[in-house]
Structures are given as structure tokens and as C-alpha cells.
Design an enzyme around this catalytic site. Sequence first.
Site, short mmCIF file in Angstrom:
data_model
loop_
_atom_site.label_atom_id
_atom_site.label_comp_id
_atom_site.label_asym_id
_atom_site.label_seq_id
_atom_site.Cartn_x
_atom_site.Cartn_y
_atom_site.Cartn_z
N LYS A 311 0.81 -1.22 0.00
CA LYS A 311 0.00 0.00 0.00
C LYS A 311 0.84 1.28 0.00
O LYS A 311 0.41 2.31 -0.50
CB LYS A 311 -0.94 0.02 1.21
CG LYS A 311 -2.16 -0.84 1.04
CD LYS A 311 -3.11 -0.67 2.23
CE LYS A 311 -4.25 -1.65 2.13
NZ LYS A 311 -5.18 -1.55 3.25
N ASP A 347 -9.94 3.17 1.95
CA ASP A 347 -10.00 2.62 3.31
C ASP A 347 -10.53 3.66 4.29
O ASP A 347 -11.32 3.34 5.19
CB ASP A 347 -8.61 2.19 3.80
CG ASP A 347 -8.22 0.80 3.29
OD1 ASP A 347 -9.13 0.04 2.91
OD2 ASP A 347 -7.01 0.50 3.25
N GLY A 373 0.27 0.99 11.71
CA GLY A 373 0.55 0.65 10.30
C GLY A 373 -0.37 1.40 9.35
O GLY A 373 -0.89 2.47 9.68
P1 NAP Z 1 0.21 -3.15 8.79
O1 NAP Z 1 0.48 -1.94 7.98
O2 NAP Z 1 1.09 -4.34 8.69
O3 NAP Z 1 0.18 -2.68 10.34
C1 NAP Z 1 -0.09 -3.58 11.37
C2 NAP Z 1 0.08 -2.88 12.71
O4 NAP Z 1 -0.31 -3.81 13.70
C3 NAP Z 1 1.52 -2.47 13.00
O5 NAP Z 1 1.52 -1.26 13.69
C4 NAP Z 1 1.99 -3.61 13.91
O6 NAP Z 1 2.98 -3.23 14.82
C5 NAP Z 1 0.73 -3.90 14.66
N1 NAP Z 1 0.79 -5.20 15.26
C6 NAP Z 1 1.01 -6.38 14.62
N2 NAP Z 1 0.98 -7.40 15.52
C7 NAP Z 1 0.75 -6.83 16.75
C8 NAP Z 1 0.64 -7.36 18.05
N3 NAP Z 1 0.73 -8.67 18.28
N4 NAP Z 1 0.39 -6.50 19.05
C9 NAP Z 1 0.28 -5.19 18.83
N5 NAP Z 1 0.39 -4.60 17.61
C10 NAP Z 1 0.63 -5.44 16.57
O7 NAP Z 1 -1.27 -3.70 8.53
P2 NAP Z 1 -2.53 -2.83 8.13
O8 NAP Z 1 -2.65 -2.73 6.67
O9 NAP Z 1 -2.50 -1.60 8.94
O10 NAP Z 1 -3.74 -3.78 8.60
C11 NAP Z 1 -4.01 -4.00 9.96
C12 NAP Z 1 -5.28 -4.84 10.09
O11 NAP Z 1 -6.40 -4.12 9.61
C13 NAP Z 1 -5.22 -6.14 9.28
O12 NAP Z 1 -5.79 -7.20 10.01
C14 NAP Z 1 -6.10 -5.85 8.09
O13 NAP Z 1 -6.74 -7.02 7.58
C15 NAP Z 1 -7.14 -4.93 8.72
N6 NAP Z 1 -7.76 -4.10 7.67
C16 NAP Z 1 -9.10 -4.26 7.48
C17 NAP Z 1 -9.72 -3.53 6.50
C18 NAP Z 1 -11.19 -3.72 6.31
O14 NAP Z 1 -11.68 -3.33 5.25
N7 NAP Z 1 -11.91 -4.25 7.28
C19 NAP Z 1 -9.00 -2.64 5.71
C20 NAP Z 1 -7.63 -2.46 5.95
C21 NAP Z 1 -7.01 -3.22 6.95
P3 NAP Z 1 4.54 -3.27 14.41
O15 NAP Z 1 4.71 -2.09 13.49
O16 NAP Z 1 5.21 -3.12 15.72
O17 NAP Z 1 4.79 -4.57 13.73
#
Ligand code: NAP
Length: 515
Positions: A311, A347, A373
Site C-alpha cells: 500500500k 479505506d 501501520g
Molecule cells: P500493517 O500496515 O502491517 O500494520 C499492522 C500494525 O499492527 C503495525 O503497527 C503492527 O505493529 C501492529 N501489530 C502487529 N501485531 C501486533 C501485536 N501482536 N500487538 C500489537 N500490535 C501489533 O497492517 P494494516 O494494513 O494496517 O492492517 C491492519 C489490520 O487491519 C489487518 O488485520 C487488516 O486485515 C485490517 N484491515 C481491514 C480492513 C477492512 O476493510 N476491514 C482494511 C484495511 C485493513 P509493528 O509495526 O510493531 O509490527
Amino acid sequence: MIVNRPVRICVPVCEKTFAALKTAALKAAELGDMVELRLDGLDAAEFDSAIKHIAELVRSLLRPTIITLRPTEEGGYRDLDYSSRYAFWSSRSPHDDVEFFDIERDVVAGFTSSDNHSPVAPNWARTICSYHNFKGMPANLAEIYEQMANSPARILKIAVEAGDVTDCLPVFHLLDRARREGREMIAIAMGSSGIATRILGPSRGSFLTYGALENESATAPGQVEAHELKSLYRIQKIDLKTIICGLVGMPAVYSVSPHMHNAAFESGNVDGVYLPFEVRDVASFFKRMVHPRTREIDWNLRGLSVTAPHKASVLDCLDWIEPAAKEIGAVNTVVVEADTLRGYNTDAAGLVAPLVQSIGSLNGLRVAVIGAGGAASAAVWALQRQNANVSIFARDPEKGRSLADRFDISCQALAQISFTGFDVVVNATPVGSIAGGIKQTPATARQLTGARLIYDLVYNPGETELLRQASKAGCETLGGLDMLVAQARLQYKLWTGRTTNPSVMHGAATTALRG
Ligand code: NAP
């Protein structure tokens, strides 16, 4: 380029006993236009008696049927040396006009060699000369094609393992070349990165595409189930005018987006197909397959969804980016407009819409966003636009601080924090998802007590551990599926100019997630 050929789905069956092969073949004949009987799957003890009944089985299928005896080095289940395969094919003649033989190119070469003075040869009008490479894309693919094209076999088949989505290009080029040269051809890039060749191959001239009877019965990596080829991708309707959209991600094949977008195309009577593109190197994919000024393929690509991990990196591949996506630092939607690429972020709006519907105005509300993230960034940007008072909670204080500074908000470490007094707590981490551990939660009931509504962006599973903890704490809950649908509907509008009823995408996603 005009391609006007029937779209054929061939369903391979590979079983250890003849009885099981027969049962599977009858099911395959109901599902597919053709059936492939993989005789190499039979146990050695079954083989000789099975062979005696093959003609009868083929007759009963009432479908063109391919007989295959694949050696292990070409992806088969049996150690079969050249001589045993040569002897097998020497002794067979095809039944009526419905039986095809798939014979590896070394055996075809043996039959046609000038040293071969045997009068016996396969019926070339019923023969597929095949080559499989499960290790990757051979450097001499053109040479292999040329050698095979010199054979008298009616159909040529080349199946090579795709290491990256751009490995689909030489496969599509082979189909173009075969068509120009008047050869019938099946060309496939195997593996999850090659799925585009399986879905789009027939529209680009492939004699057939293979579809698995069931997921577990796929006979090659990346094989899509036949019923999905028919009802999800509607490949019978795909031609060169069909608009192509897809999901760019790594992984991409487990997403429910194809279910939502293809359902919307179908319900809106739009001649479009949406497929997964598993992309490692986003810059190379955009240069070689997406950007109209540089791509090496002529196709009607209209738009792309972009998911993790691309992204942010996709921004460098675009000609124009909407200001909101620039501020968020992430693009999840690409539109191909004439010869330019435009980037958007749906989003942010998709996240806010269900929340407002659930809780009303966000003006002045205290909102906690967990994570630092891409989704967290879109959440903070969108919530600030609604005049919410946003704070970030991250496990990595440095990453949290850097995001918080961009939006001039506060940031705290996640551990042991209490969310009492917050109107909304948003989980923007994968914690609790299928990929992030379904038993995990970023906050417990004790931490959530005193908060009003917990919004989990995770949509698979629908009821996460966080939402269970939230209910225990007496909070209202909102799952991520509504956001998924809302952001997808905005993408659909950008690509087609039309709206789609939320129930169409919602229903398709729910069914796919249940399956
Ligand atoms: P990303 O850019 O990889 O960011 C993930 C974030 O979660 C990072 O800040 C990471 O921390 C943190 N994290 C990961 N494991 C963790 C843990 N065990 N404890 C605490 N923090 C943790 O991913 P993203 O794109 O933001 O997506 C995040 C979630 O949102 C995903 O599950 C995705 O499927 C969901 N999402 C849903 C939609 C929807 O339409 N419903 C749309 C977009 C995203 P670190 O940086 O320290 O690794």
C-alpha cells in the site's frame, strides 16, 4: 487481436484405485467440458486391470477425455521411464473422437525421430504434446516451444512454475505466438502467482484451462476449482473486451475481494472480471504488466485493489495520487485512466461510514486507535476529518510516535492501558485475525471496561476475541466486514462509474468467509 474460441474447462482426476477414478471422473464430467484421467495416480496393483476398462469409462463420461500418464519428473505420481511410457502409448489407439492423449515431448520426439522405424505411432490429431517445469521459468522457453511446434501433435501444452506474477507474461506471449502461427496451445503458469493464466488463458486462445474437482484434488499448484472458474470468475463470459480488475498483494489468493467484486460485476451486468495477483516486486509488476506506457501485455486492465505489503510502495508507481492518499501515505485503489495510473485511498472513507452509521456523529468523540501501520494511518486521517479527538496506542513506541507526530496527536504504549472513558476503540492491527492468531486480542475485557464501542477492523473471523472481550465488558461492538464492503463499493464506483448494492458484496463476502 481477435480470439474466438470455445472456453473449455478440463477437470483432471487422479485416484489410486479404478473405482475411485471412475467415481471422480463421473463427477468431473458433470462439472467440466472435458475430463483428464491421470493414470499415473493409480496404484501399481490396479494399473493393468484399470487400463482394460478405460475405453468403457471414457465412453460413459460423454465428454472429450484426456488420458495422461505423467512421470514424476514432470509432476506425475509414478516413476515411469521413457521406455515404459513409449511402450504404453505404442499400444493405445484413441477411442472414437472423444479421447485425447497427453504425451510428454520426449516420447513424442521418440515417435517422430528419424531413427524410429516402427510403424506404430499415436493418432496425432488426438495428441497433446506436453512439457512441464515445476522448478521455474526455463530460459529457453521459445526454443522448447519451437521444438514442440515441429511435432505433428495437434495441440501443444507448456506448463511452467511462476515464481512471480510477471512470469505470466512469457506464458501469455506463447499463446499469442501459437495463435499467430495457427497452432492450438495450452499454456499455463503454475503456482499462485500464475492464476491469471488459468483464468484469462482461454480468452487469449488457450485450448483449455484446468479446474480442480475440489481444492484438495488439484493436480497442479495454483489450480483453481472448476466451480470457481465457472461461477466466481465466469470464465465462459470472459473475452478480450472484458474489463480486468484485481487485487495486488502478497499473499492475495485467500482474499474475499474476488468474491465481492465479481458478484458486483455479475449483479450490475458489467462485463468484468476481478482476480488475485500475487506480487512480490510491485515496481516490476506495475512497469511490465500495469502501466499502459510500459506494459508488455495488451489487456483491458481497468483497476487494482492494493493490499499488504504494497500500500505504501505503490505510490512510487503512479502518475497521480489523490491528496488524501498522499496524506495517509497509502494507496489501496488504482485506476487505469487512458495511459495514466491514478491512486486513491478508499479505506479511510470505508472505515468511517459504518462507524458513523453505528454511533452517529464523531464530532468531539474520544477515539483510541490501536496500531501504527497502514490501516491505523487511514483511521487517524479519516477520524480527524470527522473532528474526533484521536490517540494512538502502539506496541512499538517509536513507530507509534512517528505516526502520531505526522498527525499531531498523542501516542501511548499499548501494554496494560485502560480504555475507560473512550467513546470508540479501533483495532487497526491483525491481532485476532486468521493470520494474526484468532485466540489473541489486543485488549482484554478489563482494559475495555468503561469504553463505549469497540471497532475491530479484522473481518476474518467475523467475531474476534476482541469483540468477545468487548461484549463481556458491556461495550457495543462493530466488526470489520462493513468497512471491507464500504471500501470495496468505493473502488467499484471508481472503476465502473456505477454503484452496487451493499447487500451484493456483503452476501458474497459472508458466503466466502463461511466456506
Ligand atoms: P500493517 O500496515 O502491517 O500494520 C499492522 C500494525 O499492527 C503495525 O503497527 C503492527 O505493529 C501492529 N501489530 C502487529 N501485531 C501486533 C501485536 N501482536 N500487538 C500489537 N500490535 C501489533 O497492517 P494494516 O494494513 O494496517 O492492517 C491492519 C489490520 O487491519 C489487518 O488485520 C487488516 O486485515 C485490517 N484491515 C481491514 C480492513 C477492512 O476493510 N476491514 C482494511 C484495511 C485493513 P509493528 O509495526 O510493531 O509490527
